[in-house]
Design a protein around this motif. Structure first.
Motif, PDB file in Angstrom:
ATOM      1  N   CYS A  37     -20.635 -37.635 -17.866  1.00  0.00           N
ATOM      2  CA  CYS A  37     -21.545 -38.429 -18.224  1.00  0.00           C
ATOM      3  C   CYS A  37     -21.140 -39.946 -17.741  1.00  0.00           C
ATOM      4  CB  CYS A  37     -22.020 -38.276 -19.812  1.00  0.00           C
ATOM      5  SG  CYS A  37     -23.005 -37.048 -19.970  1.00  0.00           S
ATOM      6  N   MET A  38     -20.015 -40.279 -18.221  1.00  0.00           N
ATOM      7  CA  MET A  38     -19.400 -41.656 -18.170  1.00  0.00           C
ATOM      8  C   MET A  38     -19.372 -42.083 -16.584  1.00  0.00           C
ATOM      9  SD  MET A  38     -16.625 -42.125 -21.100  1.00  0.00           S
ATOM     10  CE  MET A  38     -15.823 -40.349 -20.971  1.00  0.00           C
ATOM     11  N   ALA A  39     -19.084 -41.291 -15.677  1.00  0.00           N
ATOM     12  CA  ALA A  39     -18.943 -41.499 -14.320  1.00  0.00           C
ATOM     13  C   ALA A  39     -20.403 -41.735 -13.885  1.00  0.00           C
ATOM     14  CB  ALA A  39     -18.390 -40.387 -13.495  1.00  0.00           C
ATOM     15  N   GLY A  40     -21.569 -40.903 -14.421  1.00  0.00           N
ATOM     16  CA  GLY A  40     -22.846 -40.813 -13.997  1.00  0.00           C
ATOM     17  C   GLY A  40     -23.363 -42.449 -14.594  1.00  0.00           C
ATOM     18  N   SER A  41     -22.814 -42.803 -15.559  1.00  0.00           N
ATOM     19  CA  SER A  41     -23.462 -44.331 -16.181  1.00  0.00           C
ATOM     20  C   SER A  41     -22.884 -45.069 -15.178  1.00  0.00           C
ATOM     21  CB  SER A  41     -22.356 -44.604 -17.458  1.00  0.00           C
ATOM     22  OG  SER A  41     -22.786 -45.904 -17.978  1.00  0.00           O
ATOM     23  N   GLY A  42     -21.798 -45.213 -14.432  1.00  0.00           N
ATOM     24  CA  GLY A  42     -21.720 -45.998 -13.455  1.00  0.00           C
ATOM     25  C   GLY A  42     -22.523 -46.240 -12.272  1.00  0.00           C
ATOM     26  N   LEU A  43     -22.994 -44.916 -11.962  1.00  0.00           N
ATOM     27  CA  LEU A  43     -24.013 -44.866 -10.798  1.00  0.00           C
ATOM     28  C   LEU A  43     -25.197 -45.448 -11.216  1.00  0.00           C
ATOM     29  CD1 LEU A  43     -23.037 -41.222  -9.599  1.00  0.00           C
ATOM     30  CD2 LEU A  43     -22.466 -43.347  -8.535  1.00  0.00           C
ATOM     31  N   VAL A  44     -25.650 -45.160 -12.446  1.00  0.00           N
ATOM     32  CA  VAL A  44     -26.873 -45.756 -12.880  1.00  0.00           C
ATOM     33  C   VAL A  44     -26.885 -47.122 -13.017  1.00  0.00           C
ATOM     34  CG1 VAL A  44     -28.689 -45.559 -14.864  1.00  0.00           C
ATOM     35  CG2 VAL A  44     -27.550 -43.320 -14.239  1.00  0.00           C
ATOM     36  N   VAL A  45     -25.805 -47.788 -13.465  1.00  0.00           N
ATOM     37  CA  VAL A  45     -25.666 -49.101 -13.272  1.00  0.00           C
ATOM     38  C   VAL A  45     -25.841 -49.802 -12.170  1.00  0.00           C
ATOM     39  CG1 VAL A  45     -24.047 -51.312 -13.902  1.00  0.00           C
ATOM     40  CG2 VAL A  45     -24.356 -49.371 -15.616  1.00  0.00           C
ATOM     41  N   ALA A  46     -25.326 -49.261 -11.057  1.00  0.00           N
ATOM     42  CA  ALA A  46     -25.493 -49.507  -9.604  1.00  0.00           C
ATOM     43  C   ALA A  46     -26.911 -49.415  -9.334  1.00  0.00           C
ATOM     44  CB  ALA A  46     -24.342 -48.761  -8.890  1.00  0.00           C
ATOM     45  N   ALA A  47     -27.614 -48.321  -9.663  1.00  0.00           N
ATOM     46  CA  ALA A  47     -28.942 -48.260  -9.434  1.00  0.00           C
ATOM     47  C   ALA A  47     -29.660 -49.121  -9.869  1.00  0.00           C
ATOM     48  CB  ALA A  47     -29.632 -46.700  -9.773  1.00  0.00           C
ATOM     49  N   LEU A  48     -29.390 -49.824 -11.178  1.00  0.00           N
ATOM     50  CA  LEU A  48     -30.221 -50.685 -11.939  1.00  0.00           C
ATOM     51  C   LEU A  48     -29.949 -52.149 -11.333  1.00  0.00           C
ATOM     52  CD1 LEU A  48     -31.688 -51.704 -14.610  1.00  0.00           C
ATOM     53  CD2 LEU A  48     -29.428 -52.138 -15.687  1.00  0.00           C
ATOM     54  N   VAL A  49     -29.125 -52.236 -10.859  1.00  0.00           N
ATOM     55  CA  VAL A  49     -28.607 -53.641  -9.996  1.00  0.00           C
ATOM     56  C   VAL A  49     -29.657 -53.603  -8.787  1.00  0.00           C
ATOM     57  CG1 VAL A  49     -27.018 -55.110  -8.870  1.00  0.00           C
ATOM     58  CG2 VAL A  49     -26.344 -53.968 -10.940  1.00  0.00           C
ATOM     59  N   GLY A  50     -29.338 -52.501  -7.988  1.00  0.00           N
ATOM     60  CA  GLY A  50     -30.410 -52.455  -6.823  1.00  0.00           C
ATOM     61  C   GLY A  50     -31.685 -52.657  -7.044  1.00  0.00           C
ATOM     62  N   TYR A  51     -32.225 -51.942  -8.128  1.00  0.00           N
ATOM     63  CA  TYR A  51     -33.589 -51.802  -8.338  1.00  0.00           C
ATOM     64  C   TYR A  51     -34.124 -53.235  -8.663  1.00  0.00           C
ATOM     65  CZ  TYR A  51     -37.815 -50.770 -11.364  1.00  0.00           C
ATOM     66  OH  TYR A  51     -38.947 -50.888 -11.866  1.00  0.00           O
ATOM     67  N   GLU A  52     -33.173 -54.113  -9.823  1.00  0.00           N
ATOM     68  CA  GLU A  52     -33.716 -55.166 -10.331  1.00  0.00           C
ATOM     69  C   GLU A  52     -33.640 -56.236  -8.972  1.00  0.00           C
ATOM     70  OE1 GLU A  52     -33.999 -55.620 -14.475  1.00  0.00           O
ATOM     71  OE2 GLU A  52     -34.996 -54.283 -12.969  1.00  0.00           O
ATOM     72  N   SER A  53     -32.835 -56.219  -8.068  1.00  0.00           N
ATOM     73  CA  SER A  53     -32.714 -57.161  -7.014  1.00  0.00           C
ATOM     74  C   SER A  53     -33.852 -56.957  -6.108  1.00  0.00           C
ATOM     75  CB  SER A  53     -31.312 -56.779  -6.322  1.00  0.00           C
ATOM     76  OG  SER A  53     -30.208 -57.177  -7.099  1.00  0.00           O
ATOM     77  N   ARG A  54     -34.518 -55.709  -5.795  1.00  0.00           N
ATOM     78  CA  ARG A  54     -35.229 -55.310  -4.798  1.00  0.00           C
ATOM     79  C   ARG A  54     -36.775 -55.955  -5.517  1.00  0.00           C
ATOM     80  NH1 ARG A  54     -32.425 -50.610  -4.189  1.00  0.00           N
ATOM     81  NH2 ARG A  54     -33.653 -49.588  -5.828  1.00  0.00           N
ATOM     82  N   LEU A  55     -36.721 -55.691  -6.979  1.00  0.00           N
ATOM     83  CA  LEU A  55     -37.810 -56.160  -7.745  1.00  0.00           C
ATOM     84  C   LEU A  55     -38.031 -57.615  -7.612  1.00  0.00           C
ATOM     85  CD1 LEU A  55     -40.587 -55.266  -9.304  1.00  0.00           C
ATOM     86  CD2 LEU A  55     -39.036 -55.417 -11.356  1.00  0.00           C
ATOM     87  N   ALA A  56     -37.127 -58.226  -7.799  1.00  0.00           N
ATOM     88  CA  ALA A  56     -36.896 -59.821  -7.617  1.00  0.00           C
ATOM     89  C   ALA A  56     -37.496 -60.142  -6.207  1.00  0.00           C
ATOM     90  CB  ALA A  56     -35.743 -60.156  -8.259  1.00  0.00           C
ATOM     91  N   ALA A  57     -36.921 -59.516  -5.329  1.00  0.00           N
ATOM     92  CA  ALA A  57     -37.302 -60.012  -3.899  1.00  0.00           C
ATOM     93  C   ALA A  57     -38.607 -59.973  -3.597  1.00  0.00           C
ATOM     94  CB  ALA A  57     -36.262 -59.267  -2.902  1.00  0.00           C
ATOM     95  N   ARG A  58     -39.277 -58.738  -4.110  1.00  0.00           N
ATOM     96  CA  ARG A  58     -40.983 -58.659  -3.994  1.00  0.00           C
ATOM     97  C   ARG A  58     -41.513 -59.650  -4.897  1.00  0.00           C
ATOM     98  NH1 ARG A  58     -39.343 -53.083  -5.015  1.00  0.00           N
ATOM     99  NH2 ARG A  58     -40.740 -53.186  -6.747  1.00  0.00           N
ATOM    100  N   GLY A  59     -41.123 -60.557  -5.586  1.00  0.00           N
ATOM    101  CA  GLY A  59     -41.633 -61.222  -6.383  1.00  0.00           C
ATOM    102  C   GLY A  59     -42.156 -60.899  -7.692  1.00  0.00           C
TER     103      GLY A  59
END
Length: 487
Positions: free
Chosen positions: A254-276
């Motif tokens: 679970c703790m390792a998975g948390s890091g992967l989800v954080v990375a997914a969150l950063v990517g998701y937020e960046s893409r959302l911001a890039a789309r306006g």
């Protein structure tokens, strides 16, 4: 560290300045800071009630950690969304809505019949706090300018600084008094009359107008909220439950998975911001405030882990190497740290500007020294005598120096339009730091104390971990200070 001139002061009059409440800034400040203080008390007030809860409800160590952390998990995960809702519907309205939920949940906590009910109502308390707390900074940013804003932000930091230790002290007083024979219940019920009073004053003192049309049109980032919630739960739940269950494989996964989800969150937020789109956490806010937020997170993790673990050691049975204090004496033990934290939070702005970059590393070094001295004094099962209070004062002063300047810098780096978002991010980082500190350092203390059958040994191990973490913070702060001076 850079100087802390607040950029918003150069802007046009704050939104909402035409509200009926604009002529009552003093009452506004009293109302929001009192509510903030009450919400912060409830992060830590359960610590001193832990021994009584364990006896009355038959609560295990892991469930105690969940009762402490459940409030903070809901609080931390929903804070940024609370800030966004404040931008959409108006910070005054959201503050009062959150205060109403928090007050009702406090009543439910005080009436809970089982630890499961108490856990559920603690989570509901966290939901109310998440709606209420981001509006505090947003209302300060929108209401005050110049020197008045600097004073308001100083008081804001002082409330944060003293809320944790004050929760321990007030909890001790209430449990020791055993009002009406209710044991631990008054630590929650005390919020009810205060909350009702604040609701009445807030309806008169806070701006209740709608926000700007552009803010109302911003959609909520439900995808970002879901990813953030999953990341926090994957990190904290195994930290809380792992010690009692022998650290099975699922905890580490679970703790390792948390890091992967954080990375997914950063990517998701960046893409959302890039789309306006309107991401949960705007990348520009993170870029502007990233370094100060690291210092804030670290200080609150140290604070949360220390207060939770020491509360258990102070009140635990002497047969297990603990000190066997009553709730009142345990709560008052933290008074010197609260005084050092609060006084320093009010005073550091008077220091010459050339010294400001050195405050974070200096503060972390003081925390390291204070924690090491406390651990040395308690390691053999003694109470440390009067000299231990020097260690608590030094720790409180150090935490204030490492917390206040980064908070001021984070607020200084953003434009008025981002006031709601930075309020939510700051509050989220503060609570996530506390949550991780309670879970990680609390688990370390409990694990060591159980392995050696000695609470004192657990405190010594805890103090070494806290000292090492503070030293890492000092090195990072020193590098940041050198970088700032070279710009």
């Amino acid at each position: 560290m850079t100087t802390t001139t607040v950029h918003a002061d150069r802007a046009a009059p704050a939104p909402g300045a035409g509200d009926a409440s604009a002529g009552r800034p003093g009452w506004l400040l009293v109302t929001v800071l009192t509510g903030q203080f009450m919400a912060l008390l409830d992060v830590f007030i359960v610590n001193v009630a832990a021994a009584t809860l364990r006896e009355d409800l038959g609560t295990s160590d892991a469930r105690l950690q969940l009762i402490v952390a459940g409030y903070t998990i809901a609080y931390a995960v929903l804070l940024v969304t609370g800030a966004r809702l404040g931008g959409r519907f108006g910070p005054g309205r959201l503050y009062l809505s959150g205060l109403g939920i928090f007050t009702a949940a406090s009543l439910a906590c005080g009436l809970a019949a089982t630890d499961g009910q108490l856990l559920a109502f603690r989570v509901l308390q966290g939901v109310g706090a998440a709606a209420m707390m981001p509006q505090v900074l947003a209302l300060i940013q929108r209401t005050f300018t110049g020197a008045a804003k600097a004073r308001a932000l100083t008081l804001f930091a002082a409330v944060i600084a003293t809320g944790a230790a004050a929760g321990q002290i007030l909890g001790g007083v209430l449990i020791n008094a055993d009002l009406f024979g209710w044991g631990w219940r008054p630590v929650f019920l005390v919020n009810v009359p205060i909350g009702l009073l604040l609701l009445g004053v807030g309806l008169w003192a806070l701006p209740l107008g709608r926000s700007r049309a552009a803010d109302r049109a911003r959609p909520l980032d439900l995808g970002g909220l879901l990813l953030l919630a999953v990341a926090v739960l994957l990190c904290t739940v195994p930290l809380v439950l792992g010690q009692e269950r022998g650290w099975p494989a699922w905890c580490w996964l679970c703790m390792a998975g948390s890091g992967l989800v954080v990375a997914a969150l950063v990517g998701y937020e960046s893409r959302l911001a890039a789309r306006g789109g309107a991401p949960l956490i705007a990348p520009r806010v993170l870029r502007a405030t990233g370094t100060p937020m690291i210092a804030i997170f670290l200080v609150m993790a140290l604070n949360g882990g220390l207060l939770f673990s020491l509360a258990l050691h102070l009140q635990g049975p002497e047969s297990q190497g603990a000190l066997g204090y009553g709730a009142l004496r345990a709560g008052l033990t933290f008074l010197p740290m609260a005084i050092g934290f609060g006084a320093t939070s009010l005073a550091w702005r008077a220091l010459p500007g050339r010294l400001l970059p050195a405050l974070v590393p200096a503060g972390m070094l003081l925390v390291a020294g204070g924690m090491l001295s406390v651990g040395l004094l308690l390691r053999n099962g003694g109470d440390g005598g009067a000299v231990i209070f020097v260690g608590y004062v030094v720790t409180g002063v150090g935490m204030a120096l490492a917390y206040g300047p980064p908070l001021a810098e984070a607020l200084a780096r953003v434009a008025p339009a981002d006031a709601a978002d930075v309020s939510g991010v700051t509050a989220m980082v503060t609570q996530l730091g506390t949550l991780v500190g309670v879970a990680a350092f609390g688990a370390l203390y409990l694990d060591r104390a159980a392995a050696r059958l000695s609470s004192a040994d657990g405190v010594w191990t805890l103090s070494l971990a806290l000292t090492a973490t503070a030293l890492v913070g000092a090195v990072a702060g020193l590098r940041g200070a050198r970088s700032a001076s070279g710009r």
